[in-house]
Motif scaffolding. Structure first.
Motif, PDB file in Angstrom:
ATOM      1  N   GLN A 294       0.929  -1.833   0.186  1.00 32.87           N
ATOM      2  CA  GLN A 294      -0.238  -0.381   0.178  1.00 32.87           C
ATOM      3  C   GLN A 294       0.737   1.684   0.098  1.00 32.87           C
ATOM      4  O   GLN A 294       0.529   2.058  -0.661  1.00 32.87           O
ATOM      5  N   PRO A 317     -11.148  -4.678 -13.663  1.00 29.79           N
ATOM      6  CA  PRO A 317     -10.998  -3.549 -12.664  1.00 29.79           C
ATOM      7  C   PRO A 317     -10.224  -4.528 -11.322  1.00 29.79           C
ATOM      8  O   PRO A 317      -9.746  -5.135 -11.426  1.00 29.79           O
ATOM      9  N   LEU A 318      -9.229  -3.332 -10.623  1.00 30.71           N
ATOM     10  CA  LEU A 318      -8.665  -3.662  -9.931  1.00 30.71           C
ATOM     11  C   LEU A 318      -8.514  -4.766  -8.645  1.00 30.71           C
ATOM     12  O   LEU A 318      -7.546  -4.772  -8.277  1.00 30.71           O
ATOM     13  N   ASP A 319      -9.730  -3.566  -9.083  1.00 29.58           N
ATOM     14  CA  ASP A 319     -10.347  -5.299  -7.102  1.00 29.58           C
ATOM     15  C   ASP A 319     -11.107  -6.338  -7.456  1.00 29.58           C
ATOM     16  O   ASP A 319     -11.573  -6.859  -6.637  1.00 29.58           O
ATOM     17  N   GLY A 320     -11.430  -6.287  -8.838  1.00 32.09           N
ATOM     18  CA  GLY A 320     -12.205  -7.336  -9.909  1.00 32.09           C
ATOM     19  C   GLY A 320     -11.243  -8.973  -9.704  1.00 32.09           C
ATOM     20  O   GLY A 320      -9.856  -8.507  -9.281  1.00 32.09           O
ATOM     21  N   SER A 346       0.362 -13.502  -1.227  1.00 28.74           N
ATOM     22  CA  SER A 346      -0.652 -12.870  -0.924  1.00 28.74           C
ATOM     23  C   SER A 346      -1.700 -13.826   0.566  1.00 28.74           C
ATOM     24  O   SER A 346      -2.659 -12.973   0.989  1.00 28.74           O
ATOM     25  N   THR A 352      -6.819 -10.738  -6.404  1.00 27.95           N
ATOM     26  CA  THR A 352      -7.410  -9.416  -7.620  1.00 27.95           C
ATOM     27  C   THR A 352      -6.165  -9.224  -8.296  1.00 27.95           C
ATOM     28  O   THR A 352      -5.464  -9.223  -8.380  1.00 27.95           O
ATOM     29  N   ARG A 354      -5.010  -6.643  -8.229  1.00 29.72           N
ATOM     30  CA  ARG A 354      -4.317  -5.292  -7.326  1.00 29.72           C
ATOM     31  C   ARG A 354      -3.560  -6.201  -6.746  1.00 29.72           C
ATOM     32  O   ARG A 354      -2.079  -5.626  -7.049  1.00 29.72           O
ATOM     33  N   GLU A 355      -3.105  -7.318  -6.755  1.00 33.26           N
ATOM     34  CA  GLU A 355      -3.289  -7.981  -6.184  1.00 33.26           C
ATOM     35  C   GLU A 355      -1.580  -8.662  -6.251  1.00 33.26           C
ATOM     36  O   GLU A 355      -1.140  -9.110  -6.392  1.00 33.26           O
ATOM     37  N   TYR A 358       0.974  -5.448  -7.176  1.00 32.66           N
ATOM     38  CA  TYR A 358       1.289  -5.291  -6.072  1.00 32.66           C
ATOM     39  C   TYR A 358       2.879  -6.219  -5.808  1.00 32.66           C
ATOM     40  O   TYR A 358       4.153  -5.988  -5.462  1.00 32.66           O
TER      41      TYR A 358
END
Ligand SMILES: Cc1cc2nc3c(=O)[nH]c(=O)nc-3n(C[C@H](O)[C@H](O)[C@H](O)COP(=O)(O)O)c2cc1C
Length: 455
Positions: A294, A317-320, A346, A352, A354-355, A358
């Motif tokens: 983060q 979508p980043l959180d999909g 993770s 996701t 996003r993960e 990262y």
């Protein structure tokens, strides 16, 4: 000395940590790059852990754009200078200097490395690079960085000449006879009279033969030419492998080249980088991983990640959830392995976009990031070692100091308990840490070479 195969561990120094956001953690050191106390603190910890070496990389150009991705590479001290200091404040640990042959002169490099081997009591090794950074050309009065072939033609001859120069003074050359006034035995000092495509160098060097005789070489390139250079000359090859199966292939491939140069597989050590994100518990490690993720400064541009996975992530979508992995242009096993690394870090499968992002942002420079408690991190190290994907690791702590301390305090004892890693130094030189003997001088008792003796 024990003959059981043992793991080797070194530190690949990044003063702000390997994770791009490592320095932003509240507890992280931010100003180690120019602080001798920082080096002192780190070196003491490494010797306490009985690490094989302290490794300093180097580049010959920079740009302020690197502040969000790699601040400790953007601005740092020069490695020979740092290692002169480290040689004085440490006793046992090996010291690795990086020298880029493309912008150097063999005679200078032979002198500097030999001197540092003397100052450190035989603890130096030289990481031979030909330059990952094309911008260096602009700092050395050249229009362009040379292409791979030219760089390695130059490097091959460069290394050969340096190795010869190190031998120009035989070990027993010094008489220091106060009665006769003879300081040296002149028949034991040699010219090399090298004339090649790149260099013409007479010799002798003006530094005595290094304590190790021949200073061990390391290499780290990915190209075919670099691998050949490594197979011919290197004691260790640094690599950036993150998928076990590929690392095993690389390992077997390099070891398979050695017989061509009359060398045995156990004379060359393959050392991938490893970024250990260790917690006292698995939960603690995962929480730190989320905290670090983060703190990344990023616009979540998925272009390079898409290229890496052969899978266009734009528009998802980043959180999909992730798209169907079989849409990738890469072999499905490879994509699954890569995505599996992010899932493992993770701690769950249904990651996701996003993960996924990262994980690959944290490892953008190519080394394996492992998140876990001490046993879990040790398990991964052991797996790679036993499966012959690695003979050891170049440890890249994700942040300082805790990223290093947790590894040393919690993971190293597990490796020691498992009989994988030393509990005491058995030797005092870089060669001895790797179980390598001291080579004879090519000129000693060599009639042909003696004709080149200085009179
Ligand atoms: C672990 C590791 C460390 C490296 N360190 C450096 C370095 O400090 N400086 C550098 O110029 N290149 C470094 N490299 C890159 C190479 O050694 C090499 O010179 C570069 O990739 C160009 O050669 P190639 O075309 O054979 O890959 C490193 C590579 C790896 C895997």
């Amino acid at each position: 000395m024990s003959h059981k195969r043992q793991l080797h561990l070194g530190l690949f120094l990044f003063s702000t940590g390997y994770h791009p956001a490592g320095w932003r953690l509240p507890e992280a050191v931010t100003d180690g790059a120019f602080d001798p106390q920082f080096l002192y603190r780190v070196a003491a910890k490494l010797e306490e852990a009985k690490f094989d070496f302290f490794f300093l990389g180097d580049r010959l150009a920079t740009s302020v754009d690197e502040q969000y991705t790699f601040p400790s590479q953007m601005v740092r001290m020069e490695p020979f200078t740092m290692l002169s200091y480290l040689a004085a404040i440490t006793k046992k640990i090996g010291l690795i200097v990086t020298v880029n042959t493309t912008y150097a002169e063999p005679y200078h490099v032979a002198r500097m490395t030999a001197s540092l081997d003397h100052l450190s009591g035989g603890r130096l090794a030289w990481n031979v690079v030909t330059g990952a950074d094309t911008r260096a050309a602009l700092n050395f009065s050249r229009e362009k960085h040379w292409d791979n072939a030219k760089r390695y033609d130059y490097a091959d001859e460069f290394v050969g000449v340096v190795k010869e120069l190190w031998d120009t003074w035989e070990d027993d050359v010094f008489l220091r006879n106060k009665e006769t006034g003879e300081y040296v035995d002149k028949s034991k000092v040699h010219t090399i009279n090298h004339v090649g495509d790149q260099f013409s160098i007479a010799g002798p060097l003006n530094v005595a033969r290094p304590p190790q005789g021949q200073i061990p070489l390391l290499s780290a390139g990915t190209s075919e030419r670099s691998q050949e250079l490594g197979a011919q000359f290197s004691t260790a090859i640094f690599t950036g492998e993150i998928v076990l199966e590929e690392a095993k292939k690389f390992y077997a491939g390099i070891k398979g080249k050695l017989s061509k140069y009359g060398r045995q597989p156990e004379e060359l050590f393959i050392m991938p980088g490893l970024v250990p994100l260790v917690g006292r518990t698995e939960e603690e490690a995962r929480a730190k991983y989320v905290e670090l993720s983060q703190l990344l400064v990023t616009d979540f541009n998925v272009t390079s990640l898409s290229n890496r996975l052969g899978l266009d992530l734009t528009g998802y979508p980043l959180d999909g959830p992730l798209p169907d992995l079989s849409l990738s242009g890469l072999p499905i096993d490879k994509v699954k392995s890569l995505v599996g690394l992010a899932q493992r870090a993770s701690g769950h499968e249904d990651i996701t976009v996003r993960e996924l992002f990262y994980y690959f942002a944290a490892t953008a420079r190519g080394h394996l990031l492992v998140v876990g408690d001490p046993e879990q991190v040790a398990d991964q190290i052991e797996e790679w070692f036993v499966e012959e994907a690695a003979d050891g690791f170049n440890i890249c702590p994700p942040y300082m100091y805790d990223g290093l301390d947790l590894f040393v305090d919690l993971v190293v004892p597990v490796l020691q308990r498992r009989g994988l890693f030393r509990t005491e130094y058995e030797g005092s030189t870089f060669r001895e840490h790797f179980g390598l003997s001291r080579p004879n001088n090519r000129f000693t008792n060599n009639a042909t070479a003696l004709q080149g003796a200085v009179h």
